[in-house]
Design a protein around this motif. Structure first.
Motif, short mmCIF file in Angstrom:
data_model
loop_
_atom_site.label_atom_id
_atom_site.label_comp_id
_atom_site.label_asym_id
_atom_site.label_seq_id
_atom_site.Cartn_x
_atom_site.Cartn_y
_atom_site.Cartn_z
N ALA A 254 45.07 -0.07 -7.65
CA ALA A 254 43.92 -0.52 -6.86
C ALA A 254 43.42 0.58 -5.92
N ILE A 255 44.35 1.27 -5.28
CA ILE A 255 43.99 2.36 -4.37
C ILE A 255 43.25 3.45 -5.12
N GLN A 256 43.77 3.82 -6.28
CA GLN A 256 43.14 4.88 -7.07
C GLN A 256 41.74 4.48 -7.51
N SER A 257 41.57 3.25 -7.96
CA SER A 257 40.26 2.80 -8.42
C SER A 257 39.25 2.77 -7.28
N LEU A 258 39.66 2.29 -6.12
CA LEU A 258 38.76 2.23 -4.96
C LEU A 258 38.32 3.62 -4.53
N PHE A 259 39.26 4.55 -4.47
CA PHE A 259 38.91 5.89 -4.00
C PHE A 259 38.08 6.64 -5.04
N GLU A 260 38.53 6.64 -6.29
CA GLU A 260 37.80 7.39 -7.31
C GLU A 260 36.44 6.78 -7.59
N GLY A 261 36.33 5.45 -7.51
CA GLY A 261 35.03 4.81 -7.67
C GLY A 261 34.05 5.29 -6.60
N PHE A 391 45.15 2.48 -17.84
CA PHE A 391 44.81 1.14 -17.35
C PHE A 391 44.11 1.24 -16.00
N PHE A 392 44.61 2.15 -15.16
CA PHE A 392 44.02 2.32 -13.83
C PHE A 392 42.55 2.74 -13.92
N ARG A 393 42.17 3.41 -14.99
CA ARG A 393 40.80 3.92 -15.11
C ARG A 393 39.83 2.88 -15.64
N ILE A 394 40.32 1.75 -16.12
CA ILE A 394 39.41 0.72 -16.64
C ILE A 394 38.51 0.16 -15.54
N PRO A 395 39.06 -0.35 -14.41
CA PRO A 395 38.14 -0.83 -13.35
C PRO A 395 37.28 0.28 -12.78
N LEU A 396 37.80 1.51 -12.74
CA LEU A 396 37.01 2.64 -12.25
C LEU A 396 35.78 2.85 -13.12
N ASN A 397 35.95 2.86 -14.44
CA ASN A 397 34.82 3.10 -15.33
C ASN A 397 33.83 1.94 -15.32
N ALA A 409 18.40 0.16 -7.71
CA ALA A 409 18.14 -1.21 -7.24
C ALA A 409 18.46 -1.40 -5.77
N PHE A 410 19.27 -0.52 -5.17
CA PHE A 410 19.68 -0.67 -3.78
C PHE A 410 19.34 0.58 -2.99
N PRO A 411 19.06 0.43 -1.69
CA PRO A 411 18.85 1.62 -0.84
C PRO A 411 20.11 2.46 -0.80
N ILE A 412 19.94 3.73 -0.57
CA ILE A 412 21.06 4.65 -0.58
C ILE A 412 22.07 4.32 0.53
N THR A 413 21.58 3.78 1.65
CA THR A 413 22.48 3.42 2.75
C THR A 413 23.41 2.28 2.35
N VAL A 414 22.90 1.36 1.52
CA VAL A 414 23.74 0.25 1.04
C VAL A 414 24.85 0.78 0.15
N MET A 415 24.52 1.75 -0.70
CA MET A 415 25.51 2.32 -1.60
C MET A 415 26.60 3.05 -0.81
N PHE A 416 26.19 3.81 0.22
CA PHE A 416 27.18 4.50 1.04
C PHE A 416 28.03 3.50 1.83
N GLY A 417 27.40 2.43 2.31
CA GLY A 417 28.15 1.40 3.02
C GLY A 417 29.19 0.74 2.14
N MET A 418 28.83 0.50 0.89
CA MET A 418 29.77 -0.09 -0.07
C MET A 418 30.96 0.85 -0.28
N CYS A 419 30.68 2.15 -0.45
CA CYS A 419 31.76 3.12 -0.64
C CYS A 419 32.67 3.18 0.59
N SER A 420 32.07 3.13 1.77
CA SER A 420 32.85 3.17 3.01
C SER A 420 33.77 1.98 3.11
N ILE A 421 33.28 0.81 2.73
CA ILE A 421 34.11 -0.41 2.76
C ILE A 421 35.26 -0.29 1.77
N PHE A 422 34.97 0.21 0.58
CA PHE A 422 36.02 0.37 -0.42
C PHE A 422 37.12 1.31 0.07
N LEU A 423 36.72 2.40 0.72
CA LEU A 423 37.70 3.35 1.22
C LEU A 423 38.54 2.75 2.34
#
Length: 459
Positions: A254-261, A391-397, A409-423
């Protein structure tokens, strides 16, 4: 080019030099000559493999555009690559445990060389085949080589701590020096020598061919579970049981998928973030700056992992929090910096702040790679190492495909916010991994795996 870019690049280069030159005996691991020879052989091959990969990256989109394809068609080609990595790459990569990791590494070379050859054709179907082959190769790159290294390291009786030295050096070279060299070399081929956008792909095929020859002549074969009566389906079931029965493996995935995503999403977002009004920015120089930041992170990781007082599970919590904060900067600058509406020009003040944050994030990436490799070597069972890593790369892809499909479809700030939450979520999971890290490994997954093999399949 603005003085600011030179200042950032020079400052990072100075930090890397200081870190490397300031290493003392506490920061160095005493090793044997046999290990040094083994390590240098792997680093040579890994650097050649990464050169073959890095040479292609900056020119894939550009090549497709020169063939006359629009953003939509190119997006579908990119999605095909990640989808192929998820579907076909998972199967091919998992075969490494049974058929041999050396064979899988050679397959990576052959598959990626074939992908490079397809770039000579402007036909969409052939380019699509090339993307599918590239997706398979990517799965092998990020599983087969590490699996071979870990198995061979312990088979030769080397100390476990020495493994972290190979990991950190591999990232320092492969994701740092080689990436910078590849960017500059590709620029010479395309711009200086005017050989066209397909030239870097031909050069990549050359490096991959050299690496394959070295693999065939110097590597020995090793396996995970090579039992002849074990089907691929049973292998997948065994890997799934291992993940489900051992919380540490599940957390690591899960950690790997969140960070690499978040990392792959950042790759698509940094250009529009720094040039929202089509500001003129030196893309190649910024890419080299990011790679230098990654070198800084890998150099710091080598110092941390060389000292037994610093646990990977502990300091990675801080790394994830820092990376989360760094990707919040594009959002914060929209509130505290006056946005410029003028088209063109140089990098804005908000862009300068964001660039510093992005360099911080890339430094975290440099720490992440050798650290996650070390944790994988500790927690993932050898019998199904390649299978579990794929297997770890399946959710990432899946995540990257969804992002690519909806990138407009989304503003760039929303995308960065999503990444920040995941991290930030990754830091919470890392905290949990630290808490349970000293619990004994679950050993009953192998028993459960055998039970799944003995059960009849209801088709």
């Amino acid at each position: 080019m603005e003085l600011f870019f030179y200042a950032v690049f020079g400052g990072l280069a100075a930090l890397v030099a200081v870190l490397e030159l300031s290493k003392n005996n506490k920061d160095r691991i005493n090793t044997s000559s046999a290990f040094n020879s083994f390590k240098n052989n792997y680093l040579l091959i890994y650097s050649l493999m990464m050169a073959g990969d890095w040479l292609q990256g900056p020119y894939v989109y550009y090549l497709y555009s020169t063939y006359g394809y629009g953003k939509g068609d190119i997006g579908q080609l990119f999605i095909a690559g990640f989808g192929s990595s998820m579907l076909f790459g998972t199967i091919v990569g998992s075969l490494a445990d049974k058929q041999g990791r050396k064979r899988a590494c050679v397959t990576y070379c052959l598959t990626y060389i074939a992908s490079c050859i397809t770039k000579h054709s402007p036909q969409y179907r052939i380019l699509m085949v090339g993307r599918i082959l590239g997706g398979i190769a990517t799965s092998l790159l990020f599983s087969a080589f590490e699996s071979w290294l870990v198995a061979e390291h312990f088979k030769r009786g080397f100390d476990q701590q020495w493994l972290s030295l190979t990991f950190s050096k591999a990232i320092f070279l492969g994701n740092g020096l080689v990436a910078i060299f590849s960017g500059l070399f590709g620029n010479v081929l395309v711009d200086t020598l005017a050989l066209g956008p397909v030239a870097p792909f031909d050069a990549a095929a050359g490096f991959l061919t050299i690496g394959m020859i070295v693999i065939l002549s110097t590597w020995t074969e090793n396996y995970g579970d090579a039992s002849e009566n074990k089907s691929l389906l049973a292998q997948f079931k065994g890997a799934a049981v291992a993940i489900a029965s051992d919380e540490k493996i599940a957390l690591l995935g899960a950690i790997q998928s969140l960070f690499e995503g978040s990392m792959y999403t950042f790759v698509f977002l940094w250009t529009p973030a720094l040039s929202p009004n089509d500001e003129e920015i030196p893309h190649g120089f910024i890419f080299a700056t990011f790679m230098l930041s990654s070198m800084l992170g890998s150099s710091l990781a080598s110092k941390l992992m060389a000292r037994s007082s610093f646990r990977v599970e502990s300091y990675m919590q801080i790394v994830f929090v820092v990376s989360s904060a760094s990707l919040m900067l594009p959002i914060l600058t929209t509130f505290f910096a006056v946005p410029s509406k003028a088209t063109g020009g140089g990098l804005s003040f908000a862009g300068c702040i964001q660039l510093l944050g992005f360099c911080t994030f890339e430094s975290c990436v440099g720490i992440f790679w050798p650290s996650i490799m070390k944790m994988r070597s500790q927690y993932i069972p050898e019998e199904a190492r390649s299978t579990i890593m794929n297997f770890f790369r399946i959710p990432l892809n899946i995540f990257v495909c969804v992002v690519l499909y909806n990138v407009d479809a989304f503003p760039i700030t929303v995308m960065f916010g999503m990444c920040s939450i995941f991290l930030f979520m990754a830091s919470i999971l890392q905290r949990r991994l630290l808490v349970i890290a000293d619990k004994p490994k679950s050993e009953d997954w192998q028993l459960k795996e055998r039970d799944t093999e003995s059960e009849p399949l209801n088709l």
